[in-house]
Design an enzyme around this catalytic site. Structure first.
Site, PDB file in Angstrom:
ATOM      1  N   ARG A   9       0.841  -1.194   0.000  1.00  0.00           N
ATOM      2  CA  ARG A   9       0.000   0.000   0.000  1.00  0.00           C
ATOM      3  C   ARG A   9       0.877   1.245   0.000  1.00  0.00           C
ATOM      4  O   ARG A   9       1.784   1.379   0.827  1.00  0.00           O
ATOM      5  CB  ARG A   9      -0.898  -0.005   1.238  1.00  0.00           C
ATOM      6  CG  ARG A   9      -1.669   1.303   1.491  1.00  0.00           C
ATOM      7  CD  ARG A   9      -2.531   1.154   2.737  1.00  0.00           C
ATOM      8  NE  ARG A   9      -3.181   2.385   3.155  1.00  0.00           N
ATOM      9  CZ  ARG A   9      -2.867   3.076   4.251  1.00  0.00           C
ATOM     10  NH1 ARG A   9      -1.899   2.631   5.068  1.00  0.00           N
ATOM     11  NH2 ARG A   9      -3.504   4.182   4.564  1.00  0.00           N
ATOM     12  N   ARG A  17      -9.908  19.362   9.354  1.00  0.00           N
ATOM     13  CA  ARG A  17      -9.028  19.716  10.465  1.00  0.00           C
ATOM     14  C   ARG A  17      -9.375  21.100  10.987  1.00  0.00           C
ATOM     15  O   ARG A  17      -9.882  21.952  10.242  1.00  0.00           O
ATOM     16  CB  ARG A  17      -7.552  19.701  10.019  1.00  0.00           C
ATOM     17  CG  ARG A  17      -7.079  18.352   9.498  1.00  0.00           C
ATOM     18  CD  ARG A  17      -5.601  18.379   9.127  1.00  0.00           C
ATOM     19  NE  ARG A  17      -5.166  17.126   8.538  1.00  0.00           N
ATOM     20  CZ  ARG A  17      -4.817  16.050   9.225  1.00  0.00           C
ATOM     21  NH1 ARG A  17      -4.854  16.089  10.559  1.00  0.00           N
ATOM     22  NH2 ARG A  17      -4.441  14.939   8.620  1.00  0.00           N
ATOM     23  N   LYS A  62     -12.946   2.417   0.786  1.00  0.00           N
ATOM     24  CA  LYS A  62     -12.694   2.329   2.219  1.00  0.00           C
ATOM     25  C   LYS A  62     -13.964   2.762   2.960  1.00  0.00           C
ATOM     26  O   LYS A  62     -14.465   3.857   2.746  1.00  0.00           O
ATOM     27  CB  LYS A  62     -11.529   3.237   2.610  1.00  0.00           C
ATOM     28  CG  LYS A  62     -10.200   2.787   2.028  1.00  0.00           C
ATOM     29  CD  LYS A  62      -9.130   3.859   2.154  1.00  0.00           C
ATOM     30  CE  LYS A  62      -8.783   4.145   3.607  1.00  0.00           C
ATOM     31  NZ  LYS A  62      -7.737   5.206   3.701  1.00  0.00           N
ATOM     32  N   THR A  90      -6.320  -1.467  10.073  1.00  0.00           N
ATOM     33  CA  THR A  90      -6.109  -0.517  11.165  1.00  0.00           C
ATOM     34  C   THR A  90      -5.896  -1.192  12.518  1.00  0.00           C
ATOM     35  O   THR A  90      -6.738  -1.958  12.988  1.00  0.00           O
ATOM     36  CB  THR A  90      -7.278   0.500  11.315  1.00  0.00           C
ATOM     37  OG1 THR A  90      -7.695   0.942  10.028  1.00  0.00           O
ATOM     38  CG2 THR A  90      -6.816   1.694  12.122  1.00  0.00           C
TER      39      THR A  90
END
Length: 477
Positions: free
Chosen positions: A39, A80, A221, A279
């Site tokens: 990846r 953010r 995803k 993850t």
């Protein structure tokens, strides 16, 4: 792989490359240890960094003699906060705190939230989570360019920390301008899979598909609750899927994540589409040479669930022990796959064939292989579809995918139980050629013994994509 010391497993390993794994020796060691797909995380690094890694992976692939997949992971729309005058503030539970569009550095009362889309859809009662869910605020009032909130879970909030908004669907595309530039570069580079981050709706997948075309396979995803509301439609449009438990675990209650993981795997398997669990699988190995027992159990759970692949993120990209992380993940997978209960679970969980010829042939290949105790099923496949369909059946023997193209071989590197072999330049003209080539690949794979029967699935006429319609049995001389 032929020169590998790795235990050959059905469940594949995706290893992320990064600062700890960018040189030839390390990348080769990771492939030898059991990594099937690498990846490239486009949230980090430059195009030059990724191009250099790509060249090394292809060099390693040529040396080891089996296809290696490359997955380009787009960053997606990262949300953010802005900056603080002192770099950070302490948010006290119960305190009021404002988010606005002003670029003036923040303080303990306010900060810039440079995303008007959030302000446009937030409502009183909406929750904003920050710094991977460590802090939480609840919206009390909404203005044209501000949100007034109350701190629910306090703590230190510093510059540019991430923001998650689990309660609402945000009117933002899954591909940013940066993603579009990265995507064009990755496709020109020749990656095999493109991962699309923060998908919320089927339209996000359609948009990416229009840009990617047939140049790579598309992997979605799943990390937003809104995507789960549209799961069936999203899975119909994608080629593969990832249970991205990082952001998903922030936006969902922790107790829901295991159930969501099982649901996604079950639906992806029903459709015959590769599913990756990702993850924090061996998170402690970022700084430790061995995993925790809980992490080993987490990997085992994904294998028992029937995932096509499990993924290492920071463990292989930035950790101190990338080689050890791949080796121990490979060992955990192999040990589970030797267990009689795992084998029984795979048999019980087999899907009923769909009502068309190719799927009936795939189901029959698995049944014949079981009856004859065949050491392998050989799948002739132009673009990988035949091997994908047979893998959906989770047969008890390996699947050897024979393809004329490197591109199809590399895409099969992500698929459960499939070892790909590229017969570049060799044309199969008739059934005799098909059998001879299949037996040659079985010998190369060092599978089976003289007198064993192998099962061969193919399409006639040969070389036509999507024409799986033939089943043969051949005996190893």
């Amino acid at each position: 792989m032929p020169t590998s010391n790795a235990l050959i497993c059905r469940t594949k390993i995706v290893a992320t490359l990064g600062p700890a794994s960018s040189d030839y020796e390390t990348i080769r060691d990771l492939a030898v240890a059991g990594a099937d797909v690498f990846r490239f995380n486009f949230s980090h690094g430059t195009h030059e960094d990724h191009a250099a890694r790509h060249a090394i992976v292809r060099r390693v692939e040529a040396e080891l003699g089996e296809p290696i997949g490359i997955l380009a992971d787009m960053q997606g729309p990262k949300l953010r906060v802005g900056v603080f005058a002192d770099g950070k503030v302490l948010l006290e539970p119960g305190a009021s705190f404002r988010f606005d569009l002003s670029d003036v550095p923040g303080d303990k009362t306010r900060v810039c939230l440079p995303h008007p889309e959030i302000i446009a859809v937030a409502r009183p009662g909406s929750r904003l989570l920050m710094d991977d869910g460590k802090l939480a605020v609840v919206v009390q009032a909404v203005g044209p360019d501000w949100l007034e909130t109350t701190v629910d879970v306090g703590g230190v909030l510093s510059n540019h920390k991430g923001v998650n908004v689990p309660d609402v669907a945000l009117p933002i595309p899954a591909l940013t301008e940066k993603d579009r530039r990265d995507l064009a570069f990755a496709l020109d580079l020749g990656v095999d899979y493109v991962a699309l981050s923060f998908v919320q709706r089927p339209e996000d997948v359609s948009e990416a598909r229009a840009l990617v075309g047939e140049r790579a396979s598309l992997l979605v995803k799943l990390e937003k609750p809104q995507a789960l509301d549209n799961l069936d439609a999203i899975l119909e449009l994608t080629d593969a899927v990832m249970v991205a438990r990082g952001d998903l675990g922030v936006e969902l209650p922790p107790e829901n994540v295991p159930l969501v993981q099982k649901r996604i795997i079950r639906l992806a398997r029903r459709l015959g589409k590769p599913v990756v669990v990702a993850t924090q699988m061996l998170e402690s190995m970022i700084s430790s040479p061995t995993p925790t027992r809980a992490e080993a159990s987490d990997v085992a759970t994904a294998v028992f669930d029937g995932a096509d692949a499990v993924m290492l993120s920071a463990e292989s990209a930035a950790g101190q022990y990338p080689r050890e992380a791949v080796r121990i993940m490979n060992r955990i997978i192999w040990r589970i796959e030797q267990d009689a209960e795992w084998q029984s679970m795979m048999a019980r969980a087999r899907m009923a064939p769909e009502d068309y010829v190719a799927d009936a042939i795939a189901g029959a290949a698995q049944q014949v292989a079981d009856t004859l105790k065949a050491p392998a099923i050989v799948a002739y496949t132009h673009r990988g579809a035949t091997a994908f369909r047979i893998a959906r059946e989770r047969p008890s023997c390996p699947i050897l995918g024979i393809t004329p193209t490197h591109e199809a071989g590399r895409r099969m590197a992500l698929v459960w139980g499939v070892r790909a072999f590229v017969n570049e330049g060799r044309q199969v003209m008739n059934v005799e050629d098909m059998v001879d080539s299949a037996l040659e690949v079985v010998r190369r794979a060092r599978i089976g013994s003289s007198g064993n029967s192998i099962v061969i699935a193919a399409g006639v006429p040969f070389g036509v994509s999507g024409s799986t319609n033939t089943l043969r049995v051949a005996r190893i001389p």
